[in-house]
Design an enzyme around this catalytic site. Sequence first.
Site, short mmCIF file in Angstrom:
data_model
loop_
_atom_site.label_atom_id
_atom_site.label_comp_id
_atom_site.label_asym_id
_atom_site.label_seq_id
_atom_site.Cartn_x
_atom_site.Cartn_y
_atom_site.Cartn_z
N ASP A 247 -33.96 -7.09 -17.29
CA ASP A 247 -32.75 -6.96 -16.49
C ASP A 247 -33.10 -6.52 -15.07
O ASP A 247 -33.72 -5.48 -14.87
CB ASP A 247 -31.80 -5.95 -17.14
CG ASP A 247 -30.48 -5.87 -16.41
OD1 ASP A 247 -29.62 -6.73 -16.66
OD2 ASP A 247 -30.32 -4.96 -15.57
N ASP A 373 -54.33 -10.41 -5.66
CA ASP A 373 -54.85 -10.12 -6.98
C ASP A 373 -56.31 -10.55 -7.03
O ASP A 373 -56.81 -11.24 -6.13
CB ASP A 373 -54.02 -10.83 -8.05
CG ASP A 373 -53.92 -10.02 -9.34
OD1 ASP A 373 -54.86 -9.24 -9.62
OD2 ASP A 373 -52.92 -10.16 -10.06
#
Length: 670
Positions: A247, A373
């Site tokens: 959510d 990353d």
Amino acid sequence: MRIASRPVLRLSVPVTIASALIGGLYACGGNHLDSTVTQRDLGYTTLPLIKAEGFQFKDMNRNGQLDPYEDWRLPAETRARDLTNRLTIAEKAGLMLHGTAPVLDDTTGAGTGSAYDLASLKTQINDLAINTFITRMSADAHTMAQQYNQIQTLAEQSRLAIPVSISSDPRSHFQYVLGASAGGGGFSQWPETLGFAAIGDATLTRTFGDIVRQEYRAVGITEALSPQADLATEPRWARINGTFGEDADLAKAQVQAYIEGFQGGATGINDRSVIAVVKHWAGYGAQKDGYDSHNYYGRYATYPGNNFAYHLKPFEGAFAAQVGSVMPTYSEPDSAVTIDGITLEQVGGAFDKPLLTDLLRGKYGFQGVIVSDWGIASDCDSNCLNGVSSGAPSFVGFGTPWGMETATRLQRFVRATNAGIDQFGGEGDPSFLIEAVKEGLLSESRLSESAYRVLLQKFQQGLFDHPYVDADAASSIVGNASFQAQALDAQRRSLVLLQNTGNYLPMSATGKKVWLYGIDSTVAQQYGYTVVSNPQDADVAIVRVSTPYETLHPTYLFGSMQHEGSLAFKDGSADYEAIKQAALAPKSIVSVYMDRPAILTNVQDKATAILANFGISDTALFDVLTGKAKPEGHLPFELPSSMDEVVAQREDVPHDTQHPLYAFGYGLSY
């Protein structure tokens, strides 16, 4: 190394600074010295000291005079600008690398071990000008602090004495997965971030961040490669355990609180901060078929619900907290994505200029450091692309240059830098950036922009003035009784009670015999239970199991480690056989560790009570089972009723299975 040889400098009497200093060498862009200051605590240093205007300063470049970047009275911005102007191209390139701290006797190639390779670090710091490293070292707090101090001593030997920044993957939870988290060191142990989402208390999450901030700073970790603002909208995805669920509004509040705790407030980086690196910008959770983009076969994110904008919401919480750093996703979109008139490129996030420059820096106004990353500039060889044909997969030949697979290393560095990358994660070779400037592929001023951003945060954190830590104090800070008690309470609160037939829980221990699976029998005995060998002889069976998974790509490095595929309990698996065996007892309790949303359709009829956990100790579990504490958690994602519904749902849309067995937000208590 014990730091105690140089006296601490503390002056409490305000001193007026001569007006001749103001507006001269030490004024820049309207920033001036304060009219009254007190001596800054410089702690220990191996550098010579300069005395000027009644104060002491470190002579970082050892030229015998006070230069602006050495003057702790000046604003961080002024000092960072001055130092940036003193850098060579090679030093600017070094600042743009976020290396991996080498350790002795490293058998993994990933930097795991119990002691740093200081000889190798000396070369990287003093010869290659690299001064940001991830640590995967695992040792006790005193040892970590001691070795960190030795690294800073190496840094003081460099030409400009730029201090080293040390980062880490999360260390304060239960699940340790190479490339996602790190273990060891005795840090206080909390539920996974999913557990904080289950509790839904932003104040608690902020407290967690503040405690871990203190523990990290005690051992010299000044940068946290977290939190994950990714949304768990694809139930099969392997990285769900590090998120705050599916959510966006819940995740946004949790991300903001997490960062405010780690950075010591909501006003940006200060001398108490551990810099938070929010990740992975953006849409990483919407992975096609749930496969992860550490792997070539999982490089695609997909948006069948046209819901990319939803995945940006949690990052708004990070920006509200003035997060220091952002890490882009490995993933590339499998089709065109347009947001606010900005069309993303179909390449990995680190190479996507619209994503980083137009959306992140443009629309959202982000001014901090963008760090890639790990491995985005590295080659992905045939084993990396296709899986190994024989033997075990390894880091040899591993890379994640999605969308740029056929490019050269040099081309990837240029593309990513032009896209907006400030630091390259896992890289230890600055020669490509140096070559790019020499060949006119990158301007030196572009490197200066990134170098300034990195230096600014080091100044804001106070690392130039007081980089060393107290190794003796570290042991009393890291994992102390107060911190661990709060962590234990969070574990208890995070449990989600899904089923409690006949209100069997909480239960008493009086005269009860228990059969256990996945639980330390000594813990049960401490609560007064008698442990038996057969469930038929027990009053209640208590089992701890994990969400099912498959290893669908065992010939790929991360595919061999990550949890993929089915979420359903099946006959023949050890955990499900234990659940069925427990059902032979008069009552049975099942606690499921949910790194992904388990399907419990064929578990409901075999258990009296079912609890979801997101990283808890046996003690926390028994505290809740016996009523010493109550379960307070609510599901941070829905639990599907079948794999058919999981396959049918859309990867980018939350709460999207047709008939969930348990809805998002479900949770009982007593």
